[in-house]
Write an enzyme that holds these catalytic residues in place. Structure first.
Site, mmCIF file in Angstrom:
data_model
loop_
_atom_site.group_PDB
_atom_site.id
_atom_site.type_symbol
_atom_site.label_atom_id
_atom_site.label_comp_id
_atom_site.label_asym_id
_atom_site.label_seq_id
_atom_site.Cartn_x
_atom_site.Cartn_y
_atom_site.Cartn_z
ATOM 1 C CG ASN A 120 77.797 14.208 21.555
ATOM 2 O OD1 ASN A 120 78.157 15.259 22.080
ATOM 3 N ND2 ASN A 120 78.079 13.008 22.056
ATOM 4 C CB THR A 165 107.103 27.093 -18.824
ATOM 5 O OG1 THR A 165 108.216 27.194 -19.704
ATOM 6 C CG2 THR A 165 105.821 26.982 -19.657
ATOM 7 C CG HIS A 166 110.701 25.979 -16.337
ATOM 8 N ND1 HIS A 166 110.914 24.866 -15.566
ATOM 9 C CD2 HIS A 166 110.161 25.533 -17.508
ATOM 10 C CE1 HIS A 166 110.551 23.786 -16.235
ATOM 11 N NE2 HIS A 166 110.076 24.163 -17.425
ATOM 12 C CB SER A 287 107.811 51.977 2.561
ATOM 13 O OG SER A 287 108.886 52.189 3.453
ATOM 14 C CE LYS A 293 109.237 49.346 -1.160
ATOM 15 N NZ LYS A 293 109.708 48.118 -1.580
ATOM 16 C CG ASN A 295 105.591 48.200 -0.517
ATOM 17 O OD1 ASN A 295 106.415 48.274 -1.423
ATOM 18 N ND2 ASN A 295 105.828 48.604 0.724
ATOM 19 C CD GLU A 300 103.999 42.094 -0.569
ATOM 20 O OE1 GLU A 300 105.039 41.826 0.029
ATOM 21 O OE2 GLU A 300 103.638 43.264 -0.809
ATOM 22 C CE1 TYR A 327 81.730 16.439 20.127
ATOM 23 C CE2 TYR A 327 81.958 15.807 22.435
ATOM 24 C CZ TYR A 327 81.993 16.776 21.443
ATOM 25 O OH TYR A 327 82.278 18.071 21.768
ATOM 26 C CD GLN A 332 84.105 23.101 22.971
ATOM 27 O OE1 GLN A 332 82.987 22.756 23.328
ATOM 28 N NE2 GLN A 332 84.980 23.618 23.809
HETATM 29 N N1 ARG Z 1 80.466 22.505 22.377
HETATM 30 C C1 ARG Z 1 80.551 21.137 21.986
HETATM 31 C C2 ARG Z 1 81.293 21.015 20.666
HETATM 32 O O1 ARG Z 1 81.439 21.960 20.042
HETATM 33 C C3 ARG Z 1 79.198 20.539 21.832
HETATM 34 C C4 ARG Z 1 79.128 19.091 22.029
HETATM 35 C C5 ARG Z 1 79.439 18.735 23.451
HETATM 36 N N2 ARG Z 1 79.064 17.412 23.752
HETATM 37 C C6 ARG Z 1 79.374 16.874 24.929
HETATM 38 N N3 ARG Z 1 78.925 15.695 25.137
HETATM 39 N N4 ARG Z 1 80.116 17.473 25.787
HETATM 40 O O2 ARG Z 1 81.729 19.972 20.255
#
Ligand code: ARG
Length: 467
Positions: A120, A165-166, A287, A293, A295, A300, A327, A332
């Site tokens: 984490n 403008t517009h 095209s 054409k 393009n 785009e 967390y 993820q």
């Molecule tokens: N792969 C996880 C992520 O991207 C990493 C963290 C996972 N943590 C856990 N306690 N499972 O968030």
């Protein structure tokens, strides 16, 4: 080592201790982020090396262990950088994959690297490092485009075109002024990226899973080692925080919006009805059916991809809004939109820069398409300078314009006698106002489209990017 990195069953995984059985293949694939987070390999290794040093300082590993762990990490980096390497889903994510392979290389002692650390805080660190690296390369590309814009402002300093403008003709402007309007938008974009980096600049390691760590990890040392200017202040906030990605996505969305608006102008300008510009062959396509054409697909696509990048921002905002602290695995899902936005804006800036710098300007068409009524405001301003209140001047010139339209006359073909029928404030001088270039030279107010003001603007734009 073979390109195929060995996988593992649940029981061998870092978290396998309390498990008796394997994940289903479906779940293993569903849970894995290695397919897309392997691009954080380098930053993950950087974080690991710093952490190994911090563990040695905290007395958790010996110097010899630190040395072999760092050697092992560098070997993992080399092996995993091979574009043909196959990292199976069972490795789960880049953090587990690195640790798993490290332990294969240096033996069980490799497992000491995760003391006091959680994925984490690790993933949070990796993302901040990744963001830092990629934002600086993005900023360089933005600056490259700014150089191109200043150069074309200089090259086409004489060119006049209708300003809108517009999407209705409004007043004449210098092409240089138009080009530099994007310069200043990009200047703010770069500023925004700087701000993003300021808030992302906090070192999260030591936060553990959410409650900090029982080991004497020197967070200030890690901060210094990893090039941060401060450490995070609250472990719960640290592992829950994805503001740095949201801010980056928002700043990227604004860059895309800026480019997209210019694409829209250039697409319209390249139509045969406008014919103000022609895109180079390098940045146009044809095209499959209509042989005539050419393009503006490059532009785009940038306009189209803007919607996709907004989607990336919305995806992460929506993912984050209901996650209880701290967390949860939902987080993820932050990576794919973020990586997608970074890749998309990167290629879009490069394509836009290419399309802009190779397009041809049809200078004559720009000037010729200017309606004489585009100088109506200048004429009203002239009356104001001669004592008429602006509202009255507006009305006088309004009726003058209406009558010339009915009589299919050009405003700049009118004689002094004709003008005097509308107001006795008109004199010979008024006729000069109706000349395009002398009208433009009335607009040398700072930030205006007058040639002198634009010269000064070019100087300050150059100074900005040549710092
Ligand atoms: N792969 C996880 C992520 O991207 C990493 C963290 C996972 N943590 C856990 N306690 N499972 O968030």
């Amino acid at each position: 080592m073979a390109n195929k990195v060995s996988g593992m069953s649940n029981l061998d995984k870092a978290w396998g201790g309390r498990f008796d059985g394997d994940n289903s293949v479906l779940m293993e694939h569903f849970n894995a982020s290695i397919r897309f987070d392997k691009r954080m390999l380098d930053v993950d290794i950087r974080g690991n090396i710093a952490y190994a040093k911090a563990l040695e300082k905290a007395g958790i590993i010996e110097t010899a262990e630190r040395i072999s762990i760092i050697d092992g990490l560098l070997q993992v980096q080399k092996e995993f950088s091979d574009p043909d390497v196959n990292l199976p889903d069972s490795l789960e994510d880049i953090h587990m994959a690195v640790e798993h392979r490290l332990t294969e290389i240096v033996g069980p002692m490799g497992g000491k690297i995760h003391s006091g650390r959680s994925r984490n805080d690790q993933v949070n660190l990796d993302e901040r490092l990744y963001l830092r690296d990629h934002i600086s390369s993005l900023r360089n590309k933005i600056t490259d485009l700014q150089h191109v814009l200043v150069n074309s402002a200089e090259k086409y300093r004489e060119v006049v075109l209708p300003g809108y403008t517009h999407l209705q003709q409004a007043q004449p402007i210098l092409f240089a002024h138009y080009a530099l309007s994007l310069f200043w938008m990009l200047d703010r974009d770069n500023d925004r990226f700087n701000d993003v980096l300021k808030r992302a600049d906090a070192m999260p390691l030591g936060s553990g899973a959410l409650a900090g760590s029982t080991f004497a990890i020197d967070r200030d040392f890690l901060c210094e080692e990893l090039g941060f200017s401060r450490v995070t202040q609250n472990s719960i906030d640290a592992v829950s925080d994805r503001d740095y990605l949201l801010e980056a996505l928002s700043a990227i969305s604004i860059v895309m919006m800026h480019l997209s608006r210019f694409c829209e102008d250039l697409i319209i300008w390249s139509s045969s009805e406008f014919s103000f510009i022609e895109l180079s062959d390098e940045f146009s396509t044809g095209s499959s059916m209509m042989p005539q054409k050419k393009n503006p697909d490059s532009l785009e696509l940038i306009r189209g991809k803007t919607g996709r990048v907004y989607g990336d921002l919305m995806a992460l905002l929506t993912t984050m809004k209901g996650i209880p602290l701290s967390y949860s695995k939902d987080m993820q899902e932050d990576k794919e939109p973020f990586f997608d936005a970074i890749d998309t804006v990167d290629v879009c800036i490069r394509v836009f820069t290419g399309a802009w710098s190779t397009m041809k300007l049809h200078v004559d068409n720009m000037e010729a398409s200017m309606e004489s009524t585009a100088l109506a405001t200048d004429l009203a301003d002239y009356l104001v300078n001669n004592g008429l209140p602006f509202r009255e001047a507006h009305r006088v010139v309004g009726s003058l314009v209406r009558d010339t339209l009915v009589q299919e006359q050009n405003l700049n073909d009118l004689s002094l006698e004709q003008l005097l029928k509308y107001s006795d404030k008109f004199s010979e001088e008024a006729l000069k106002i109706l000349d395009l270039r002398s009208a433009l030279s009335q607009r040398n107010i700072h930030g205006g489209t007058g040639p002198k003001a634009v010269e000064e603007q070019i100087v300050s734009a150059r100074a900005k990017i040549n710092l």
